[in-house]
Every structure is written in structure tokens, then in C-alpha cells.
Enzyme design. Structure first.
Site, mmCIF file in Angstrom:
data_model
loop_
_atom_site.group_PDB
_atom_site.id
_atom_site.type_symbol
_atom_site.label_atom_id
_atom_site.label_comp_id
_atom_site.label_asym_id
_atom_site.label_seq_id
_atom_site.Cartn_x
_atom_site.Cartn_y
_atom_site.Cartn_z
ATOM 1 N N CYS A 1 -64.146 -80.272 53.210
ATOM 2 C CA CYS A 1 -65.589 -80.092 53.414
ATOM 3 C C CYS A 1 -65.972 -80.865 54.685
ATOM 4 O O CYS A 1 -65.173 -81.643 55.207
ATOM 5 C CB CYS A 1 -66.368 -80.583 52.192
ATOM 6 N N HIS B 1 -55.361 -88.279 51.830
ATOM 7 C CA HIS B 1 -55.401 -89.642 51.273
ATOM 8 C C HIS B 1 -54.812 -90.658 52.256
ATOM 9 O O HIS B 1 -55.328 -91.773 52.377
ATOM 10 C CB HIS B 1 -54.618 -89.714 49.963
ATOM 11 N N CYS C 1 -65.491 -84.739 54.443
ATOM 12 C CA CYS C 1 -64.086 -85.169 54.400
ATOM 13 C C CYS C 1 -63.406 -84.900 55.745
ATOM 14 O O CYS C 1 -62.590 -85.691 56.208
ATOM 15 C CB CYS C 1 -63.334 -84.468 53.268
ATOM 16 N N HIS D 1 -54.095 -82.287 50.760
ATOM 17 C CA HIS D 1 -54.754 -83.275 49.893
ATOM 18 C C HIS D 1 -54.088 -84.656 50.029
ATOM 19 O O HIS D 1 -54.761 -85.659 50.263
ATOM 20 C CB HIS D 1 -54.695 -82.783 48.443
ATOM 21 N N GLU D 2 -52.780 -84.688 49.908
ATOM 22 C CA GLU D 2 -52.082 -85.992 49.945
ATOM 23 C C GLU D 2 -52.113 -86.604 51.341
ATOM 24 O O GLU D 2 -52.287 -87.819 51.478
ATOM 25 C CB GLU D 2 -50.643 -85.863 49.427
ATOM 26 N N HIS E 1 -61.090 -88.958 46.722
ATOM 27 C CA HIS E 1 -61.417 -87.725 46.007
ATOM 28 C C HIS E 1 -62.868 -87.330 46.262
ATOM 29 O O HIS E 1 -63.755 -88.168 46.287
ATOM 30 C CB HIS E 1 -61.132 -87.875 44.520
ATOM 31 N N CYS E 2 -63.055 -86.031 46.438
ATOM 32 C CA CYS E 2 -64.361 -85.492 46.812
ATOM 33 C C CYS E 2 -64.982 -84.818 45.591
ATOM 34 O O CYS E 2 -64.298 -84.115 44.848
ATOM 35 C CB CYS E 2 -64.150 -84.466 47.933
HETATM 36 ZN ZN LIG Z 1 -55.754 -87.095 45.121
HETATM 37 ZN ZN LIG Z 2 -64.753 -83.102 50.590
#
Ligand SMILES: [Zn+2]
Ligand SMILES: [Zn+2]
Length: 183
Positions: free
Chosen positions: A168, A137, A171, A133-134, A143-144
Site C-alpha cells: 500500500c 520486514h 508501506c 512480505h518477508e 504488519h499492515c
Molecule cells: Zn509478517
Molecule cells: Zn500496507
């Protein structure tokens, strides 16, 4: 993408190995290495009133390190103290959007934190998700809205457990383009 994994203070080696595996499996053309020196947890990041560390202050230290250290596109700091960001009670991590540095905290990923029994598989899976996640970024992915996408915002550990350790399609495409543009 070459990602350096930087320990900030003492961190469990099993978790670091899992984080490396998660990043390699998720992002295209990605290699990781565990940096064989660690940063001390910056004591000036400690907020006495809250009893927590300021995430932005630690992230800034990781960024300074990344700026000096050659050979990495991204540096992910891993810390095992409780971190917060202003306006939030706690955070699992923080990153500079389209920047070189990211940070995750393991403190609230341990099942024991929630009075559950220790579970290394669950703990390392959570760490993988937060790391992906990070780092996502840092590749400019925001953010999704899809709750199963790893880029979905985790308000609590329930959100982290609900989402998959996968980007996904949308992303993933964004991340892949950003990785390709790293050169
Ligand atoms: Zn985040
Ligand atoms: Zn996504």
C-alpha cells in the site's frame, strides 16, 4: 537494494525466477541474483515431535551466510520444507525486522497441499507475495492493517490469496525510504 536469493535444500527453479521478478517489480532500485550455491536444510532444525522444521533455526543459518557473503544488502532464503515458529502451527516465512536475512517456505504455497490441482501460476504468485512480505520486514515495514496490502499478516493461505502482490502507499513509502538509506 541488492538481494541475494539463497536456496536452502532443493527448490523449484521456476519459483526462484518468480520470486526475483516479484522483488524487482515491487521495491525501488532493486536487483536480485540467484546465489549459485545452496545451503543444506539444517537437520538440527527438525523437530521430531512436530514433524516440522524450526523456522528461526533455518533463518539463523541464512543470517550467518549473509554475514559472510559480500555484495548483498539482503539475503532471502527459500526452503521447501514445512516450517513452524513457537506459538504458531506453521509459518510461510520469517525475517529479522530491519535485518539482513529473511526466509520463505514453499511447502504450504503449493495448491496440492490443499488438495487442489497443481497450478504453477497460483503457486508462483503466492511465493512472490511471501517473498515481498518477508523482504519488506527486513526493511523495517511491520504488519499492515489493510487486508489487500502485501504486508498484511497471513494467518492462512486464504489471507495470502486475498492480498495483492503490492505494498500500500504507506508501506511503499516506508520501504522506499529504507532502500534509499541502504546507500
Ligand atoms: Zn509478517
Ligand atoms: Zn500496507
Amino acid at each position: 537494494m541488492k538481494v541475494g536469493i539463497l536456496q536452502v535444500g532443493q527448490v523449484a527453479p521456476e519459483v526462484l525466477a518468480a520470486v526475483e521478478e516479484g522483488l524487482i517489480k515491487t521495491f525501488p532500485d532493486t536487483t536480485t541474483s540467484l546465489i549459485n550455491e545452496s545451503l543444506p536444510v539444517p537437520e538440527h532444525a527438525f523437530d521430531k515431535k512436530r514433524g516440522q522444521y524450526n523456522s528461526a533455526v533455518i533463518l539463523n543459518e541464512v543470517r550467518s551466510y549473509a554475514a559472510k557473503k559480500q555484495g548483498f544488502h539482503r539475503v532471502l532464503g527459500v526452503v521447501d520444507v514445512d516450517i513452524f515458529s513457537f506459538g504458531l502451527n506453521y509459518v510461510f516465512g520469517e525475517a529479522y525486522t530491519s535485518g539482513a536475512a529473511a526466509l520463505i517456505s514453499l511447502w504450504r504455497l503449493k495448491p496440492e497441499f490443499y488438495r487442489d490441482k497443481p497450478d504453477m501460476a497460483l503457486y508462483t504468485l503466492r511465493a512472490k507475495k511471501e517473498a515481498v512480505h518477508e523482504v519488506g520486514h527486513t526493511l523495517g515495514v511491520r504488519h499492515c492493517p489493510r487486508s489487500l496490502c502485501v504486508m498484511h499478516f497471513s494467518n492462512s493461505i486464504f489471507d495470502t490469496d486475498k492480498k495483492q502482490n503490492l505494498l500500500c502507499d504507506e508501506c511503499y513509502l516506508q520501504a522506499a525510504i529504507a532502500v534509499a538509506n541502504l546507500g
